[in-house]
Design a protein around this motif. Sequence first.
Motif, PDB file in Angstrom:
ATOM      1  N   THR A 241      83.367  40.245  26.147  1.00 14.24           N
ATOM      2  CA  THR A 241      83.491  40.106  27.491  1.00 14.24           C
ATOM      3  C   THR A 241      84.102  38.983  28.352  1.00 14.24           C
ATOM      4  O   THR A 241      83.411  37.957  27.744  1.00 14.24           O
ATOM      5  CB  THR A 241      82.972  41.156  27.858  1.00 14.24           C
ATOM      6  N   ALA A 242      84.114  38.837  29.343  1.00 16.10           N
ATOM      7  CA  ALA A 242      83.740  37.353  30.467  1.00 16.10           C
ATOM      8  C   ALA A 242      82.841  37.711  30.724  1.00 16.10           C
ATOM      9  O   ALA A 242      82.120  36.397  31.133  1.00 16.10           O
ATOM     10  CB  ALA A 242      84.877  37.710  31.563  1.00 16.10           C
ATOM     11  N   ILE A 243      81.643  38.963  30.865  1.00 13.33           N
ATOM     12  CA  ILE A 243      80.644  38.808  31.551  1.00 13.33           C
ATOM     13  C   ILE A 243      79.621  38.143  30.152  1.00 13.33           C
ATOM     14  O   ILE A 243      78.826  36.895  30.597  1.00 13.33           O
ATOM     15  CB  ILE A 243      79.474  39.966  31.010  1.00 13.33           C
ATOM     16  N   GLU A 244      79.789  38.502  29.000  1.00 17.27           N
ATOM     17  CA  GLU A 244      79.036  37.958  27.888  1.00 17.27           C
ATOM     18  C   GLU A 244      78.958  35.981  27.719  1.00 17.27           C
ATOM     19  O   GLU A 244      78.086  34.995  27.709  1.00 17.27           O
ATOM     20  CB  GLU A 244      79.214  37.858  26.471  1.00 17.27           C
ATOM     21  N   GLN A 245      80.150  35.672  28.383  1.00 17.82           N
ATOM     22  CA  GLN A 245      80.667  34.351  28.222  1.00 17.82           C
ATOM     23  C   GLN A 245      80.527  33.428  29.861  1.00 17.82           C
ATOM     24  O   GLN A 245      80.471  32.900  30.256  1.00 17.82           O
ATOM     25  CB  GLN A 245      82.140  34.105  27.847  1.00 17.82           C
ATOM     26  N   GLY A 246      80.051  34.387  30.220  1.00 17.97           N
ATOM     27  CA  GLY A 246      78.883  33.899  31.873  1.00 17.97           C
ATOM     28  C   GLY A 246      80.092  33.431  32.884  1.00 17.97           C
ATOM     29  O   GLY A 246      79.998  33.363  33.835  1.00 17.97           O
ATOM     30  N   TYR A 247      81.225  34.419  32.709  1.00 11.29           N
ATOM     31  CA  TYR A 247      82.567  34.480  34.069  1.00 11.29           C
ATOM     32  C   TYR A 247      82.272  36.235  34.395  1.00 11.29           C
ATOM     33  O   TYR A 247      83.017  36.887  32.944  1.00 11.29           O
ATOM     34  CB  TYR A 247      83.397  33.599  33.188  1.00 11.29           C
ATOM     35  N   GLY A 248      82.573  36.505  35.339  1.00 11.68           N
ATOM     36  CA  GLY A 248      82.635  37.507  36.132  1.00 11.68           C
ATOM     37  C   GLY A 248      81.429  38.719  36.231  1.00 11.68           C
ATOM     38  O   GLY A 248      80.181  38.027  35.843  1.00 11.68           O
ATOM     39  N   ASP A 249      81.810  38.850  36.518  1.00 12.54           N
ATOM     40  CA  ASP A 249      80.339  40.260  37.500  1.00 12.54           C
ATOM     41  C   ASP A 249      80.614  42.153  37.181  1.00 12.54           C
ATOM     42  O   ASP A 249      80.046  42.952  37.556  1.00 12.54           O
ATOM     43  CB  ASP A 249      80.361  39.858  38.978  1.00 12.54           C
TER      44      ASP A 249
END
Length: 327
Positions: A241-249
């Motif tokens: 996910t984008a969240i896993e990679q530090g981007y997105g909420d």
Amino acid sequence: MLFPISKRCFLASTVAAVSFFWPSLARAQEAYPNQNVRFLVAFPAGGPTDAIARILGERLTEKWGQSVVIENRGGAGGNIAARQVAKAEPNGYTVLVTTSAYAVNPSLTANAGYVPETDFKTAVVAATSPNIIVAAAGLKASNLKELLEAAKTERFTYGMPGPGTTPHLSAEKIFKVIAKVDIPPVPFTGAAPLLNALLGGHITLACLAMPPTIELIKNGQIKALAVISDKRVPSLPDVPTAIEQGYGDGEESTWMALFVPSGTPAAVLEKLNTDINAVLAEKPILQRLDQLGMLPVGGSLTESEAYVRSEIKKWGEVVRKIGLKVE
């Protein structure tokens, strides 16, 4: 010479007129649909909106004994179809099938050509799917984090399925607001032409709803960099996910819904809602949606309308935060 009409005569004639016409009006509503129903799809064939329209249309044709005719009217981020349906006769025989772009465009464009709150009624929100960022198979970056690092020194553009679509806003939010890199968008009229351009080497990156990308990713024809969801999706378990990679909420999805012009009879609107909900609950339909990476939504008329209103507010705030405007 004018002859006065007594109140009794007037009432009698009125009752007679109503008695004459009411049965035919009642039969017309009870019989809905008694002719072909046109689904005007706001994006080209081959995308998720077209897919949901055809899945529902095929089953409703069997259920109703009347054909559901699919017409694709792509362009202007879904606005062309929306404008056409807004002006259609409000009788339930012209139905708009569109995406969450419907909720975005009024705040994104100077004149979307329709006002959601007054021009339409929500029949049902049919399904939803996370947005995903994908790339050409030959791209060096293997995930979103590597892409954004490369974008600091290399020039990239990304394709999206139309201005005002949630993939457009999802990408702008990640690229410009969170990562603060300049990756300009290239608009297409829908997911199918966007993916054709990606496969043909005309663009390197794309952000769109997940369904039409799944098989291409599994076959190695394109590369998945990030799914924009709260957690990894079962159909693509290896894609972070984008969240896993530090981007997105949080999850940012594309939903597909059906709308009719305001003024459509309540009984017709209820029929559409009830029958589509019934179709969405059928096991073969659930299996088809799962294969496409879609989740069924459904719900009552009140729930559907409330959800769409909340999405109009939510995406309006995102548009203002990003500072986007499309002329």
